[in-house]
Design an enzyme around this catalytic site. Structure first.
Site, mmCIF file in Angstrom:
data_model
loop_
_atom_site.group_PDB
_atom_site.id
_atom_site.type_symbol
_atom_site.label_atom_id
_atom_site.label_comp_id
_atom_site.label_asym_id
_atom_site.label_seq_id
_atom_site.Cartn_x
_atom_site.Cartn_y
_atom_site.Cartn_z
ATOM 1 N N HIS A 12 -1.093 4.546 8.096
ATOM 2 C CA HIS A 12 -2.339 3.943 7.607
ATOM 3 C C HIS A 12 -2.700 2.752 8.477
ATOM 4 O O HIS A 12 -1.845 1.915 8.770
ATOM 5 C CB HIS A 12 -2.187 3.506 6.148
ATOM 6 C CG HIS A 12 -3.228 2.503 5.730
ATOM 7 N ND1 HIS A 12 -4.574 2.776 5.793
ATOM 8 C CD2 HIS A 12 -3.130 1.235 5.279
ATOM 9 C CE1 HIS A 12 -5.254 1.706 5.396
ATOM 10 N NE2 HIS A 12 -4.398 0.760 5.087
ATOM 11 N N HIS B 46 -12.529 0.153 3.796
ATOM 12 C CA HIS B 46 -11.136 -0.222 3.967
ATOM 13 C C HIS B 46 -10.575 0.258 5.311
ATOM 14 O O HIS B 46 -10.437 -0.537 6.232
ATOM 15 C CB HIS B 46 -10.329 0.311 2.768
ATOM 16 C CG HIS B 46 -8.872 -0.003 2.828
ATOM 17 N ND1 HIS B 46 -8.005 0.250 1.790
ATOM 18 C CD2 HIS B 46 -8.114 -0.533 3.806
ATOM 19 C CE1 HIS B 46 -6.791 -0.133 2.133
ATOM 20 N NE2 HIS B 46 -6.823 -0.605 3.349
ATOM 21 N N GLU C 159 0.821 -1.220 0.000
ATOM 22 C CA GLU C 159 0.000 0.000 0.000
ATOM 23 C C GLU C 159 0.856 1.271 0.000
ATOM 24 O O GLU C 159 0.374 2.354 0.310
ATOM 25 C CB GLU C 159 -0.947 -0.014 1.197
ATOM 26 C CG GLU C 159 -2.089 -1.005 0.997
ATOM 27 C CD GLU C 159 -3.013 -1.117 2.194
ATOM 28 O OE1 GLU C 159 -2.535 -1.021 3.331
ATOM 29 O OE2 GLU C 159 -4.215 -1.295 1.979
#
Ligand SMILES: [Zn+2]
Length: 269
Positions: free
Chosen positions: A93, A156, A74
């Site tokens: 994240h 997500h 990612e």
């Protein structure tokens, strides 16, 4: 930033993310901008609670590896943020449960219910869904990066960024805490919005104090229109989060339409 110091910091913040249940298994990723051309990031397929200082990946700003460790899949979202925001030097994240519940429900964290959150974070918009580790994800985030310091990614998780890693982590923590309070106050019958003139004052204070710039006055904050404060970023007014339905068909809703539908559903209509 000094590389050894960055390594220590990433391992420390990784442990906190894991201990606070913002990530499980090998979820999430953290990075720091070391200098103009180098990013140091968490490695792929590794628990953030069990990283070693020498296990971190270094890449250039295009994601090209500069050591023998493989960065998280990612990483693209981190690189996008570094490219669009020269003021940002760290990205965090994770999938914190309350914030991610908002993202799964197709809701932004933008109700003006907590004064300190308006002062330090501003609203957290919901960006459209994109398959993790593909360019879809960063494409859907692109229009929001400049005007916010934390984003929710539909179905997500969340990402927050700052001048340094502690600021990025603190922003992620504020996002999660706000989401939790919003959900709890809903259970008590619903939170009261701050009055419009109070919001206006808070926005003035945060800009004078330098906590957030005018760039943070985004139209995704539904309440800004009502206060008469404008951010002047018209190009993003028409962004509509894309919500996919279980039958596979896709519909586009504005935030207002979405809220209307949700409240209809909640009232059993
Ligand atoms: Zn993720």
């Amino acid at each position: 930033m000094d590389e050894l110091e960055a390594r220590k910091l990433i391992v420390e913040v990784g442990k906190l993310l894991y201990e606070r249940s913002y990530v499980v298994s090998s979820d999430g990723n953290v990075s720091i901008r070391l200098d103009e051309n180098r990013i140091i990031a968490t490695p792929t397929m590794t628990s953030k609670g069990r990283m070693s200082e020498d296990g971190l990946a270094i890449t250039d700003l295009e994601g090209k590896p500069l050591n023998d460790k493989k960065a998280s899949s990612e990483l693209a979202m981190h690189l996008l943020i570094y490219k669009l925001r020269p003021d940002i030097n760290a990205v965090c994240h994770a999938h914190p449960p309350h914030g991610t519940a908002f993202a799964a429900a197709g809701m932004a964290i933008d109700a003006p219910i907590l004064s300190e959150v308006i002062l330090t974070l501003g609203c957290v918009p919901l960006t459209g869904y994109g398959t993790p580790s593909t360019s879809e994800l960063s494409e859907s985030m692109k229009p929001f990066v400049e005007h916010h310091n934390a984003l929710l990614m539909a179905n997500h998780g969340a990402v927050a960024y700052g001048e340094d890693l502690w600021q990025a982590f603190d922003r992620l923590e504020t996002l999660e805490h706000t989401a939790k309070i919003a959900i709890l106050s809903r259970a008590l019958g619903g939170a009261n919005d701050l009055p419009k003139d109070a919001i206006k004052k808070l926005i003035n204070i945060r800009e004078k104090a330098g906590y957030l710039t005018e760039a943070a006055r985004c139209q995704s904050c539904g309440y800004l229109e009502e206060t008469g404060i404008s951010c002047g970023h018209d190009e993003i007014t028409n962004i509509k989060p894309e919500i996919s339905k279980t039958n596979g068909a896709k519909f586009l809703f504005t935030r207002e339409e979405l809220i209307e539908l949700l409240s209809q559903a909640a009232n059993g209509r």
